[in-house]
Design an enzyme around this catalytic site. Structure first.
Site, PDB file in Angstrom:
ATOM      1  N   PRO A  68      34.280 -11.379 -55.492  1.00  0.00           N
ATOM      2  CA  PRO A  68      33.649 -10.611 -55.828  1.00  0.00           C
ATOM      3  C   PRO A  68      32.313 -10.013 -54.619  1.00  0.00           C
ATOM      4  O   PRO A  68      31.423 -10.962 -54.460  1.00  0.00           O
ATOM      5  CB  PRO A  68      33.293 -10.493 -56.462  1.00  0.00           C
ATOM      6  CG  PRO A  68      33.251 -12.125 -57.294  1.00  0.00           C
ATOM      7  CD  PRO A  68      34.370 -13.041 -56.328  1.00  0.00           C
ATOM      8  N   CYS A 125      25.162 -15.594 -59.240  1.00  0.00           N
ATOM      9  CA  CYS A 125      24.707 -14.385 -57.965  1.00  0.00           C
ATOM     10  C   CYS A 125      22.728 -15.234 -58.595  1.00  0.00           C
ATOM     11  O   CYS A 125      22.378 -15.287 -59.163  1.00  0.00           O
ATOM     12  CB  CYS A 125      24.590 -13.016 -58.569  1.00  0.00           C
ATOM     13  SG  CYS A 125      24.071 -11.689 -57.609  1.00  0.00           S
TER      14      CYS A 125
END
Length: 321
Positions: free
Chosen positions: A11, A95
């Site tokens: 992703p 992240c």
């Protein structure tokens, strides 16, 4: 339900949107695809979330990646996304961006194993599809193996069996998200050990995997590999995936046919409000490393400026080989 994660495509924010996933699926039918991260708030509070979640024209397997840290909100998201046909829902715990940290999710969640367990339990209880986690091997000074093992144990408590591990630790300050993808040292052996200690879990390795040969090596020690920027910047590299990893006959569309099918998709896409600058940028790497690559990119830029696809397919195809 057992999902095959032998080869996955990571992703990537502002990359793996609906159009990019369609492009990749034209090249590989078997690779496990992931959406870019969508925050729980965007789904709950955005009345137009359908355009974010739409996935009907992408063949399985495809996973949706969520970002969030509130168990109740994540459960609400699951209720909403269940109808969209995703094969897996992934929680982003890797992240390191400042924006994500402000929302108290992403890599900073690794520092709170109890909260991770609560979030994942709420997701698994609400979900009709498998839940997975994408994480790092550590965060800032918390980078010893015991820290990672404690985190994975917290994931296991929520009955989640799929973990994608970026083999670098995350720096929450001092490095940009881009720098976090390259500067922290890669420690593949840490991920290998994780598989040894958690044999019943699917462990997928991510980070610095830039070619098919190295991906094959990692599969000796893990259940799957995940390729990121290389797959986006040079999508034709994926043409080998189905034959190398899934023993499928090598059936690759020509670049010109890929371009033709992609243009058809843009024309019929349910997200026609997306500007051409966003849908065409995914094509930049289609001719990477070949004669005419620069002219091909320039012609894409001309199309973006003109904002008109009419009679443009033949012009663009001239530069493909």
């Amino acid at each position: 339900m057992s999902l095959d994660h032998t080869f996955c495509i990571a992703p990537m924010m502002q990359c793996t949107d609906l159009h990019d996933r369609f492009l990749m699926r034209l090249i590989t039918k078997k690779a496990f695809l992931y959406t870019e991260m969508i925050s729980s708030g965007a789904i709950i509070h955005n009345k137009n979330y359908h355009s974010l979640l739409y996935n009907n024209e992408i063949d399985s397997p495809v996973a949706l990646q969520l970002g969030g840290s509130n168990p109740e909100d994540l459960a609400k998201c699951i209720d909403i996304v269940n109808e969209y046909g995703y094969d897996e829902i992934n929680l982003n715990v890797g992240c390191p961006s400042k924006r994500v940290q402000k929302g108290s999710f992403g890599a900073c969640l690794m520092l709170d194993p109890k909260l991770i367990t609560k979030c994942l339990r709420s997701m698994t209880e609400a979900s009709s599809t498998p839940i997975s986690v994408k994480c790092r091997i550590g965060v800032d000074e918390h980078d010893n193996y015991d820290f990672l093992k404690t985190f994975v144990e917290a994931v296991a408590k929520a009955n989640v069996k799929i973990i994608i591990v970026h083999a670098r630790k995350a720096y929450l300050s001092g490095l940009s998200p881009r720098q976090n993808r390259s500067i922290p040292e890669l420690k593949y052996e840490v991920v290998y050990k994780l598989k040894e200690d958690f044999p019943d879990m699917q462990i997928i390795i991510n980070g610095g995997i830039n070619d098919i040969s190295s991906a094959k090596i990692h599969l000796k020690y893990t259940d799957g590999v995940m390729m990121g920027r290389t797959a986006y910047d040079n999508p034709i590299i994926l043409s080998e995936v189905d034959s190398v990893f899934y023993d499928e006959p090598l059936k690759t569309l020509s670049k010109k046919n890929i371009l033709k099918e992609y243009f058809k998709f843009i024309e019929r896409s349910p997200t026609k409000h997306i500007p051409l600058s966003q849908s065409l940028r995914h094509l930049y790497g289609l001719n990477k490393g070949c004669v005419g690559a620069k002219k091909f990119r320039q012609e894409i830029n001309n199309l973006i400026i003109k904002k008109d696809l009419n009679n443009s397919l033949n012009n663009l195809s001239r530069f493909l080989n």
